[in-house]
Design an enzyme around this catalytic site. Sequence first.
Site, short mmCIF file in Angstrom:
data_model
loop_
_atom_site.label_atom_id
_atom_site.label_comp_id
_atom_site.label_asym_id
_atom_site.label_seq_id
_atom_site.Cartn_x
_atom_site.Cartn_y
_atom_site.Cartn_z
N ASN A 9 0.87 -1.18 0.00
CA ASN A 9 0.00 0.00 0.00
C ASN A 9 0.90 1.22 0.00
O ASN A 9 1.46 1.59 1.03
CB ASN A 9 -0.91 -0.01 1.24
CG ASN A 9 -1.79 1.22 1.31
OD1 ASN A 9 -1.81 2.03 0.37
ND2 ASN A 9 -2.51 1.37 2.41
N LYS A 11 0.10 4.19 -0.32
CA LYS A 11 -0.57 5.38 0.22
C LYS A 11 -0.32 6.56 -0.72
O LYS A 11 -0.23 6.36 -1.93
CB LYS A 11 -0.13 5.63 1.66
CG LYS A 11 -0.32 4.37 2.52
CD LYS A 11 -0.15 4.58 3.99
CE LYS A 11 -0.36 3.26 4.73
NZ LYS A 11 -0.27 3.38 6.17
N HIS A 97 -9.66 1.13 4.69
CA HIS A 97 -8.38 1.36 5.41
C HIS A 97 -8.62 2.31 6.58
O HIS A 97 -9.45 3.24 6.47
CB HIS A 97 -7.34 1.95 4.44
CG HIS A 97 -5.97 1.93 5.03
ND1 HIS A 97 -5.55 2.88 5.93
CD2 HIS A 97 -4.95 1.05 4.90
CE1 HIS A 97 -4.31 2.59 6.30
NE2 HIS A 97 -3.92 1.49 5.69
N GLU A 99 -7.05 4.75 7.61
CA GLU A 99 -6.86 6.17 7.29
C GLU A 99 -8.10 6.74 6.59
O GLU A 99 -8.43 7.92 6.77
CB GLU A 99 -5.59 6.34 6.42
CG GLU A 99 -4.34 6.12 7.27
CD GLU A 99 -3.14 5.56 6.53
OE1 GLU A 99 -3.10 5.59 5.30
OE2 GLU A 99 -2.22 5.06 7.23
N GLU A 169 -5.43 -4.68 10.49
CA GLU A 169 -4.39 -3.67 10.72
C GLU A 169 -4.69 -2.95 12.03
O GLU A 169 -5.50 -2.01 12.05
CB GLU A 169 -4.36 -2.66 9.58
CG GLU A 169 -4.10 -3.28 8.23
CD GLU A 169 -3.54 -2.27 7.24
OE1 GLU A 169 -2.49 -2.57 6.67
OE2 GLU A 169 -4.11 -1.19 7.07
N GLY A 175 2.52 2.49 10.90
CA GLY A 175 3.47 3.58 10.75
C GLY A 175 4.15 3.99 12.03
O GLY A 175 4.81 5.02 12.09
N SER A 215 3.49 -1.99 10.36
CA SER A 215 4.93 -2.04 10.56
C SER A 215 5.55 -3.39 10.18
O SER A 215 6.51 -3.84 10.81
CB SER A 215 5.30 -1.66 12.00
OG SER A 215 4.86 -0.33 12.29
P1 13P Z 1 2.93 0.56 7.77
O1 13P Z 1 3.43 -0.73 7.15
O2 13P Z 1 3.65 1.77 7.30
O3 13P Z 1 2.81 0.45 9.26
O4 13P Z 1 1.42 0.74 7.20
C1 13P Z 1 0.54 -0.30 7.32
C2 13P Z 1 -0.65 0.02 6.50
O5 13P Z 1 -1.42 0.89 6.84
C3 13P Z 1 -0.82 -0.73 5.24
O6 13P Z 1 -2.10 -0.50 4.71
#
Ligand code: 13P
Length: 254
Positions: A9, A11, A97, A99, A169, A175, A215
């Site tokens: 992803n 992003k 997601h 976010e 997640e 992150g 992560s």
């Molecule tokens: P990270 O791997 O940066 O923690 O992000 C996870 C994520 O949100 C994947 O969709």
Amino acid sequence: MRKQIAAANWKMNLDLKGAEKLMDEILEQYQEMPDGHQAIFAVPFPYLLMVQDKLSGRKGLYAAAQNCAATGNGAYTGEVSADMLKGMNIPYVIIGHSERREYYHEDNQVLTRKTDLALAAGVSPIFCCGEPLHIREAGTQNRYVEQQLTESLFHLSADQITGFIIAYEPIWAIGTGKTASSDQAQEMHRHIRSVFAAKYGDAVAGSISILYGGSVKAANAADIFGKPDVDGGLVGGASLVATEFVGIMNSLKK
Ligand code: 13P
């Protein structure tokens, strides 16, 4: 055997040149995926056709969108519909997601509509769930995640759920560099599978690929993916570094 999946992803990262370079570096290492394995690249909308083009004809490697609209085509400035994704032959779309849930206020009802539109268009959802820190600290994460899944997905038929992709997640691990331990991941993934088994039966639940996100890096992927109910990962930060993501692809269960 259900599919084992390394999903990137990206992003809202990378410029076009950087995106092309990253794809090329990964494809130098992986021309195609072994049987039963997939790599999926969820990239910003403007890069979809470029990535799709680079992946065309390569077994087990696919492009994905990171989102789709909660409506069909029409006067919705700035939105991209599931039908448009289908028209571009994009096979996958991330839905729900954290976010999107947090920053764009997408609730379980909106996500139900997105899921239905994606399925109707023939684009497979990668449906995300996961609890925030205060829920984990209260110890009510199982109920929280169960509610996300039942409210958005339990109207679907067994046929629609067969082979579905879920990404768990935990928000506190995204992150942050803080990963759920492989045992914590396994515990939640087993719970998620049992929630589907109770509604759809063991065979359907056993066909669902449940990815862990939060992560994941090359250094911890094999440990997490090695757990029986973890079928790969949805990867943010580490998917932007070719050597890292290739290491994660290498860590899928054989
Ligand atoms: P990270 O791997 O940066 O923690 O992000 C996870 C994520 O949100 C994947 O969709």
